[in-house]
Scaffold this motif. Sequence first.
Motif, PDB file in Angstrom:
ATOM      1  N   MET A  46       0.913  -1.204   0.084  1.00 38.20           N
ATOM      2  CA  MET A  46       0.009  -0.030  -0.272  1.00 38.20           C
ATOM      3  C   MET A  46       0.782   1.310  -0.007  1.00 38.20           C
ATOM      4  O   MET A  46       0.650   2.258  -0.786  1.00 38.20           O
ATOM      5  CB  MET A  46      -0.919  -0.201   1.264  1.00 38.20           C
ATOM      6  CG  MET A  46      -1.939  -0.952   1.267  1.00 38.20           C
ATOM      7  SD  MET A  46      -3.040  -1.425   2.551  1.00 38.20           S
ATOM      8  CE  MET A  46      -3.835   0.253   2.880  1.00 38.20           C
ATOM      9  N   GLN A  47       2.005   1.056   0.737  1.00 37.46           N
ATOM     10  CA  GLN A  47       2.794   2.393   0.922  1.00 37.46           C
ATOM     11  C   GLN A  47       3.631   2.435  -0.392  1.00 37.46           C
ATOM     12  O   GLN A  47       3.910   3.860  -1.015  1.00 37.46           O
ATOM     13  CB  GLN A  47       3.723   2.370   2.028  1.00 37.46           C
ATOM     14  CG  GLN A  47       2.998   2.241   3.293  1.00 37.46           C
ATOM     15  CD  GLN A  47       4.137   2.098   4.460  1.00 37.46           C
ATOM     16  OE1 GLN A  47       5.267   1.563   4.339  1.00 37.46           O
ATOM     17  NE2 GLN A  47       3.598   2.333   5.756  1.00 37.46           N
ATOM     18  N   ALA A  48       4.185   1.496  -1.057  1.00 35.22           N
ATOM     19  CA  ALA A  48       4.877   1.410  -2.128  1.00 35.22           C
ATOM     20  C   ALA A  48       4.142   2.012  -3.438  1.00 35.22           C
ATOM     21  O   ALA A  48       4.625   2.576  -4.327  1.00 35.22           O
ATOM     22  CB  ALA A  48       5.335  -0.071  -2.514  1.00 35.22           C
ATOM     23  N   TYR A  49       2.706   1.448  -3.406  1.00 28.86           N
ATOM     24  CA  TYR A  49       1.978   1.882  -4.462  1.00 28.86           C
ATOM     25  C   TYR A  49       1.023   3.274  -4.156  1.00 28.86           C
ATOM     26  O   TYR A  49      -0.003   3.475  -5.027  1.00 28.86           O
ATOM     27  CB  TYR A  49       1.462   1.002  -5.167  1.00 28.86           C
ATOM     28  CG  TYR A  49       2.286  -0.112  -5.704  1.00 28.86           C
ATOM     29  CD1 TYR A  49       2.743  -0.054  -7.029  1.00 28.86           C
ATOM     30  CD2 TYR A  49       2.965  -1.368  -5.282  1.00 28.86           C
ATOM     31  CE1 TYR A  49       3.582  -0.855  -7.781  1.00 28.86           C
ATOM     32  CE2 TYR A  49       3.632  -2.048  -5.826  1.00 28.86           C
ATOM     33  CZ  TYR A  49       4.123  -1.919  -7.169  1.00 28.86           C
ATOM     34  OH  TYR A  49       5.171  -2.680  -7.738  1.00 28.86           O
ATOM     35  N   GLY A  87      -9.253   0.129   0.096  1.00 29.34           N
ATOM     36  CA  GLY A  87     -10.286  -0.420  -0.696  1.00 29.34           C
ATOM     37  C   GLY A  87      -9.579  -1.126  -2.099  1.00 29.34           C
ATOM     38  O   GLY A  87      -9.940  -2.048  -2.529  1.00 29.34           O
ATOM     39  N   ALA A  88      -8.762   0.009  -2.498  1.00 27.63           N
ATOM     40  CA  ALA A  88      -8.172  -0.376  -3.807  1.00 27.63           C
ATOM     41  C   ALA A  88      -7.134  -1.427  -3.782  1.00 27.63           C
ATOM     42  O   ALA A  88      -7.087  -2.237  -4.648  1.00 27.63           O
ATOM     43  CB  ALA A  88      -7.206   1.035  -4.442  1.00 27.63           C
ATOM     44  N   MET A  89      -6.537  -1.565  -2.596  1.00 23.93           N
ATOM     45  CA  MET A  89      -5.474  -2.817  -2.445  1.00 23.93           C
ATOM     46  C   MET A  89      -6.283  -4.060  -2.421  1.00 23.93           C
ATOM     47  O   MET A  89      -5.976  -4.958  -3.036  1.00 23.93           O
ATOM     48  CB  MET A  89      -4.795  -2.796  -0.980  1.00 23.93           C
ATOM     49  CG  MET A  89      -3.649  -3.665  -0.977  1.00 23.93           C
ATOM     50  SD  MET A  89      -2.527  -3.259  -1.917  1.00 23.93           S
ATOM     51  CE  MET A  89      -1.959  -5.013  -2.492  1.00 23.93           C
ATOM     52  N   GLY A  90      -7.744  -4.013  -1.832  1.00 24.40           N
ATOM     53  CA  GLY A  90      -8.574  -5.195  -1.895  1.00 24.40           C
ATOM     54  C   GLY A  90      -8.935  -5.555  -3.415  1.00 24.40           C
ATOM     55  O   GLY A  90      -9.014  -6.836  -3.693  1.00 24.40           O
ATOM     56  N   PHE A 137       9.358  -5.527 -11.278  1.00 27.94           N
ATOM     57  CA  PHE A 137       9.916  -4.077 -11.986  1.00 27.94           C
ATOM     58  C   PHE A 137       8.466  -3.470 -12.293  1.00 27.94           C
ATOM     59  O   PHE A 137       8.753  -2.168 -13.147  1.00 27.94           O
ATOM     60  CB  PHE A 137      10.529  -4.647 -13.423  1.00 27.94           C
ATOM     61  CG  PHE A 137      11.680  -5.005 -13.496  1.00 27.94           C
ATOM     62  CD1 PHE A 137      12.933  -4.358 -12.836  1.00 27.94           C
ATOM     63  CD2 PHE A 137      11.980  -6.521 -13.547  1.00 27.94           C
ATOM     64  CE1 PHE A 137      14.064  -4.978 -12.789  1.00 27.94           C
ATOM     65  CE2 PHE A 137      13.224  -7.062 -13.457  1.00 27.94           C
ATOM     66  CZ  PHE A 137      14.439  -6.389 -13.004  1.00 27.94           C
ATOM     67  N   ALA A 138       7.451  -3.710 -11.580  1.00 27.67           N
ATOM     68  CA  ALA A 138       6.156  -2.939 -11.878  1.00 27.67           C
ATOM     69  C   ALA A 138       6.249  -1.304 -11.171  1.00 27.67           C
ATOM     70  O   ALA A 138       6.408  -1.323  -9.927  1.00 27.67           O
ATOM     71  CB  ALA A 138       4.976  -3.687 -11.231  1.00 27.67           C
ATOM     72  N   GLY A 139       6.211  -0.459 -12.001  1.00 25.45           N
ATOM     73  CA  GLY A 139       6.276   0.900 -11.528  1.00 25.45           C
ATOM     74  C   GLY A 139       4.943   1.556 -11.377  1.00 25.45           C
ATOM     75  O   GLY A 139       5.034   2.581 -10.912  1.00 25.45           O
ATOM     76  N   ASN A 140       3.996   1.068 -11.741  1.00 24.80           N
ATOM     77  CA  ASN A 140       2.567   1.373 -11.336  1.00 24.80           C
ATOM     78  C   ASN A 140       1.540   0.331 -11.111  1.00 24.80           C
ATOM     79  O   ASN A 140       1.958  -0.962 -11.440  1.00 24.80           O
ATOM     80  CB  ASN A 140       2.362   1.923 -12.673  1.00 24.80           C
ATOM     81  CG  ASN A 140       2.167   1.268 -13.737  1.00 24.80           C
ATOM     82  OD1 ASN A 140       1.649   0.382 -13.834  1.00 24.80           O
ATOM     83  ND2 ASN A 140       3.010   2.136 -14.825  1.00 24.80           N
ATOM     84  N   VAL A 141       0.353   0.614 -10.447  1.00 26.83           N
ATOM     85  CA  VAL A 141      -0.651  -0.379 -10.282  1.00 26.83           C
ATOM     86  C   VAL A 141      -0.930  -1.246 -11.478  1.00 26.83           C
ATOM     87  O   VAL A 141      -1.331  -2.575 -11.271  1.00 26.83           O
ATOM     88  CB  VAL A 141      -1.862   0.204  -9.613  1.00 26.83           C
ATOM     89  CG1 VAL A 141      -2.720  -0.920  -9.121  1.00 26.83           C
ATOM     90  CG2 VAL A 141      -1.473   1.034  -8.321  1.00 26.83           C
ATOM     91  N   ALA A 142      -1.227  -0.570 -12.587  1.00 25.80           N
ATOM     92  CA  ALA A 142      -1.438  -1.474 -13.786  1.00 25.80           C
ATOM     93  C   ALA A 142      -0.631  -2.615 -13.993  1.00 25.80           C
ATOM     94  O   ALA A 142      -1.062  -3.794 -14.077  1.00 25.80           O
ATOM     95  CB  ALA A 142      -1.392  -0.572 -15.095  1.00 25.80           C
TER      96      ALA A 142
END
Length: 418
Positions: A51-54, A59-62, A108-113
């Motif tokens: 959650m902190q990293a992204y 709710g979004a993490m769920g 290597f994911a730099g974003n949630v997508a």
Amino acid sequence: MEHTASADNRNNGYPSISMKHAILILVVSTLIMIAAGFSNFKFIPILVNFMQAYQLEMGAMGVVMSVFQWVCIVAMLPAGFVISKMSPRYAGVLAIGFITLGNIVGLFAGNVALLVVGRVIEALGFCLIQILTQSVISSVFRGNKMLGTATGILNTGMMFGQIIHFSLAPTVANKVGLSGVYLYIIVTIIILAIIWFFAINKGIVASIQVTAAERNKNKPALSKSEKVAKKMAVFKTPQIWLIAVGFTLVGGAVARVGQYIPTYMTTELGIDQVAAGNLNSLATAFGIVAFIVYGILADKLKTRRKLMIFSCLSVVVVYLCLMYLPAGLLMIFIILYGTLPRAFTTLTYSCYPDLFEDNDQIPIAHSTVMFVGNLIGAALTALFGYIIQYSGYNTLWYLCIVLGIAAAVCWFFAKKIK
């Protein structure tokens, strides 16, 4: 002469598999399930770190976490057909390849997508490995007095993976970062892919892929279209749907409801949060032992159906104890909850050879059970939360009793199972 893993090897013309080699396959399969447990439970013990990293709210993490389950619902049945058509040797490499690739994307994911894309790929590999390992063990130990025991041992892998990951991941994530968690999963799973490739030799592949018609020299070998028809016949077998529903109902009453029990202990019984978590972990540890014990009992007593009916009905006693025993006697509930109703995984997964004569039907059967389990199980998990919110915990416990009895009824009518 070396002992073989299957009685059918000697009696019906199966290519011979030595017991030593069968045990090796069981050990490797269990280790792979432990690594799959790392993958399945990756987020839970280090939720805050993700959650902190992204920069995600709960709710979004769920939603991100739910992606894995929804992919499994969609992909489980196709995974069964993929495994049934491939050599188990290369299917294992493919499955582990997906898990590895998913973790590399996540690393290597730099974003949630990209995080979600990696999780989707990883879930596909998880589906494949779950179907493959159980299908291989059911095939290798078909007709053997150790089938139940082997299945019980295999299915402790996921639980051991959860325990190890829950202990290791927070330390690694806090000292090295999330990259350290991804790396130990990637390294572990690649090493196991190599071991799997050499453990599943050509003789094992031949033994698993031979059909009943090919074993019986008086019958002609099946054509490609006949083999496909035989696989599709799995869906027309009432017994597979009975055990799938029974598995799902008792699994909901035991495993899926388990995430609410620590909160119940804290809010309703006044037990300290840490103590409640430790008690729940103790029940999980009892469950690991119960998996194997039920497998041993099934092998010794030569029955799965009767044991499963007993295990389902034990849910009644378990939740009556939870509701009516004083908090000081809660350990009785923990022992009963962690042992008596824990047969559903071992006894369901080990009954496939009772229902289907060809090994390439087993992946279809297992994927059917897992599909029903994931689909209805997801609905039950959501329903449980609303029941607690609007009607209270006791209503939920009584519903679990009903689910256990309904599961026992399903297994009572699955009379083709020994």
